[in-house]
Design an enzyme around this catalytic site. Sequence first.
Site, PDB file in Angstrom:
ATOM      1  N   TYR A  34      40.009  49.518  49.361  1.00  0.00           N
ATOM      2  CA  TYR A  34      37.693  50.049  49.990  1.00  0.00           C
ATOM      3  C   TYR A  34      37.416  49.808  48.846  1.00  0.00           C
ATOM      4  O   TYR A  34      35.499  50.057  48.488  1.00  0.00           O
ATOM      5  CB  TYR A  34      38.017  51.296  50.117  1.00  0.00           C
ATOM      6  CG  TYR A  34      38.335  52.333  49.177  1.00  0.00           C
ATOM      7  CD1 TYR A  34      37.813  52.986  48.157  1.00  0.00           C
ATOM      8  CD2 TYR A  34      39.394  53.096  49.930  1.00  0.00           C
ATOM      9  CE1 TYR A  34      38.233  54.012  47.449  1.00  0.00           C
ATOM     10  CE2 TYR A  34      40.471  54.348  49.106  1.00  0.00           C
ATOM     11  CZ  TYR A  34      39.663  54.237  48.153  1.00  0.00           C
ATOM     12  OH  TYR A  34      40.477  55.927  47.975  1.00  0.00           O
ATOM     13  N   LYS A  35      37.512  49.282  46.948  1.00  0.00           N
ATOM     14  CA  LYS A  35      36.753  49.337  45.999  1.00  0.00           C
ATOM     15  C   LYS A  35      35.876  48.395  46.226  1.00  0.00           C
ATOM     16  O   LYS A  35      35.098  47.340  47.064  1.00  0.00           O
ATOM     17  CB  LYS A  35      37.020  50.274  44.757  1.00  0.00           C
ATOM     18  CG  LYS A  35      37.625  51.238  44.915  1.00  0.00           C
ATOM     19  CD  LYS A  35      38.335  51.686  43.712  1.00  0.00           C
ATOM     20  CE  LYS A  35      39.114  53.107  43.706  1.00  0.00           C
ATOM     21  NZ  LYS A  35      38.198  54.183  43.481  1.00  0.00           N
TER      22      LYS A  35
ATOM     23  N   PHE B  89      43.563  58.590  36.198  1.00  0.00           N
ATOM     24  CA  PHE B  89      43.690  59.425  37.692  1.00  0.00           C
ATOM     25  C   PHE B  89      44.244  60.347  38.187  1.00  0.00           C
ATOM     26  O   PHE B  89      45.106  60.370  38.883  1.00  0.00           O
ATOM     27  CB  PHE B  89      42.763  58.128  38.589  1.00  0.00           C
ATOM     28  CG  PHE B  89      42.403  58.804  39.786  1.00  0.00           C
ATOM     29  CD1 PHE B  89      41.080  58.694  39.972  1.00  0.00           C
ATOM     30  CD2 PHE B  89      42.941  59.328  41.150  1.00  0.00           C
ATOM     31  CE1 PHE B  89      39.604  59.274  41.514  1.00  0.00           C
ATOM     32  CE2 PHE B  89      42.134  58.959  42.491  1.00  0.00           C
ATOM     33  CZ  PHE B  89      40.943  59.649  41.972  1.00  0.00           C
TER      34      PHE B  89
ATOM     35  N   ARG C 244      28.567  56.901  36.060  1.00  0.00           N
ATOM     36  CA  ARG C 244      29.478  55.031  35.961  1.00  0.00           C
ATOM     37  C   ARG C 244      28.691  54.350  36.902  1.00  0.00           C
ATOM     38  O   ARG C 244      27.973  54.141  38.040  1.00  0.00           O
ATOM     39  CB  ARG C 244      30.740  55.260  36.987  1.00  0.00           C
ATOM     40  CG  ARG C 244      31.057  56.058  36.161  1.00  0.00           C
ATOM     41  CD  ARG C 244      32.617  55.723  36.857  1.00  0.00           C
ATOM     42  NE  ARG C 244      32.645  55.979  38.735  1.00  0.00           N
ATOM     43  CZ  ARG C 244      33.711  56.278  39.017  1.00  0.00           C
ATOM     44  NH1 ARG C 244      35.072  56.075  38.848  1.00  0.00           N
ATOM     45  NH2 ARG C 244      33.961  56.499  41.029  1.00  0.00           N
TER      46      ARG C 244
ATOM     47  N   ASP D  60      48.800  50.805  38.444  1.00  0.00           N
ATOM     48  CA  ASP D  60      47.351  51.151  39.329  1.00  0.00           C
ATOM     49  C   ASP D  60      46.013  49.888  39.768  1.00  0.00           C
ATOM     50  O   ASP D  60      45.821  50.574  38.103  1.00  0.00           O
ATOM     51  CB  ASP D  60      46.950  52.741  39.615  1.00  0.00           C
ATOM     52  CG  ASP D  60      46.048  52.863  40.273  1.00  0.00           C
ATOM     53  OD1 ASP D  60      45.830  52.141  41.034  1.00  0.00           O
ATOM     54  OD2 ASP D  60      45.944  54.112  41.157  1.00  0.00           O
TER      55      ASP D  60
HETATM   56  C1  LIG Z   1      42.849  54.744  39.669  1.00  0.00           C
HETATM   57  C2  LIG Z   1      43.164  55.030  41.163  1.00  0.00           C
HETATM   58  N1  LIG Z   1      43.994  55.482  41.926  1.00  0.00           N
HETATM   59  C3  LIG Z   1      43.840  56.117  43.149  1.00  0.00           C
HETATM   60  C4  LIG Z   1      42.832  56.149  43.761  1.00  0.00           C
HETATM   61  C5  LIG Z   1      42.388  56.980  44.997  1.00  0.00           C
HETATM   62  O1  LIG Z   1      43.458  57.037  45.456  1.00  0.00           O
HETATM   63  P1  LIG Z   1      43.843  57.786  47.382  1.00  0.00           P
HETATM   64  O2  LIG Z   1      43.377  56.183  48.133  1.00  0.00           O
HETATM   65  O3  LIG Z   1      44.919  57.302  47.239  1.00  0.00           O
HETATM   66  O4  LIG Z   1      42.815  58.187  47.845  1.00  0.00           O
HETATM   67  C6  LIG Z   1      41.570  56.420  42.769  1.00  0.00           C
HETATM   68  C7  LIG Z   1      40.269  56.865  43.644  1.00  0.00           C
HETATM   69  O5  LIG Z   1      39.756  55.839  43.123  1.00  0.00           O
HETATM   70  C8  LIG Z   1      41.404  55.406  41.379  1.00  0.00           C
HETATM   71  O6  LIG Z   1      40.398  55.111  41.242  1.00  0.00           O
END
Ligand SMILES: Cc1ncc(COP(=O)(O)O)c(C=O)c1O
Length: 410
Positions: A221-222, A126, A369, A196
């Site tokens: 938030y997911k 990402f 997706r 992550d």
């Molecule tokens: C693997 C991954 N890491 C990090 C993030 C986002 O990070 P942040 O909340 O700091 O924008 C996402 C967002 O889709 C993600 O898919």
Amino acid sequence: MTISRSDCVTMDAGDPLGSLKARFTVPKHVIYLDGNSLGALPRHVPERVQHTIKSEWGQDLIRSWNSAGWIDLPSRVGGRIARLIGAAGDEVIAADSTSVNLFKVAAAALALRPGRRVIVSEAGNFPTDLYMLQGLAALGGAVELRVVAPEDIEAALSDEVAALVLTHVHYKSGRVHDMARLTAKAHEAGALAIWDLSHSAGAIDIDLNRDGADLAIGCGYKYLNGGPGAPAFLFVAKRHQQGFHQPLSGWMGHAAPFDFVDDYAPAEGIARGLCGTPNILSLVALDAALDVFDHAAMGALRAKSMALGDLFIELVEARCPGVFGLLSPRAAVDRGSQVSLTHGEGYAIMQALIARHVIGDFRAPDVLRFGFAPLYVGFADVWDAVDHLAAVMASGAWRDAAFAARAAVT
Ligand SMILES: Cc1ncc(COP(=O)(O)O)c(C=O)c1O
């Protein structure tokens, strides 16, 4: 013979998790397949946030840091997330964003592995993960970021490597990395493994401690449904907490923030992962959202999400033969809670679907997706979504020029 809609209705009726859908506010006419990007709103969250605003903030004012326990929210929420990811309650804290937390844990990993200056990650990770690591390397200290192809990860783990940074479930393809194996490989090389979990937490029955993970981060938030921009979390395995020194040494991570001394001294334990004042309204929303997980075991959620994904693939292949590529792994065990299809006109097709209230998303250059959050997506939803997709493709509805105009967020 392909599965019928009434078969799907029967499957929903027999689904022990089926009643959880009523705990969310997804509008009746919407089929929401984007919980991998922004989780749906649990019904009781607004009331909890309202209470915090009206009573705790409006009436009790600053006293609420103590009387309503605001000051403990990062560790309390962290402890609740810990249960979902196979960590101990005092190994996880909720704070900041995933991006910021990655910076903290990657910098701390370098400090935990003195003499080693290389961080390994994979191409196509990402973007924020790679960008934050690039930012860390650009600070100096001879830190080198090595971004390698997924098939070259193990070979890249030399004795120069301080940390391997990987996303457990790939945001675009949904492919799941073997956490236990890659963590063990990192350890064999003397490196730490940083995971992550943005697309895993709340969707997959992960077990960080069983798999030996050192450090981890992830989104609130997911699949955790904490709301747009919800606080993220970070995990530091107990064995590393004493030596965990992160550079964003704000006062909330201090051993005694209200002593107001000039010199930083890290708090004991996971609290040293904090930086500044916690965002209470967002933490309250996330805390409330996590209540839903009290009614479902992660193993059952994972089993359902795999079945939903399998059903989607089977139906797409039956109803739209040869139309889409399948980017996600076909085997459910190798897939997170999403299925990604490819099509050169993917953006317009997704917009046409959204116009029919089937909400997924698009990732450039050609990926559609579809996320299957098992808390609120049912089998008939999957059937209906594919029915709409087949109609959009058969009618060519996606060719409408209105569906080609790109919005800022895809
Ligand atoms: C693997 C991954 N890491 C990090 C993030 C986002 O990070 P942040 O909340 O700091 O924008 C996402 C967002 O889709 C993600 O898919």
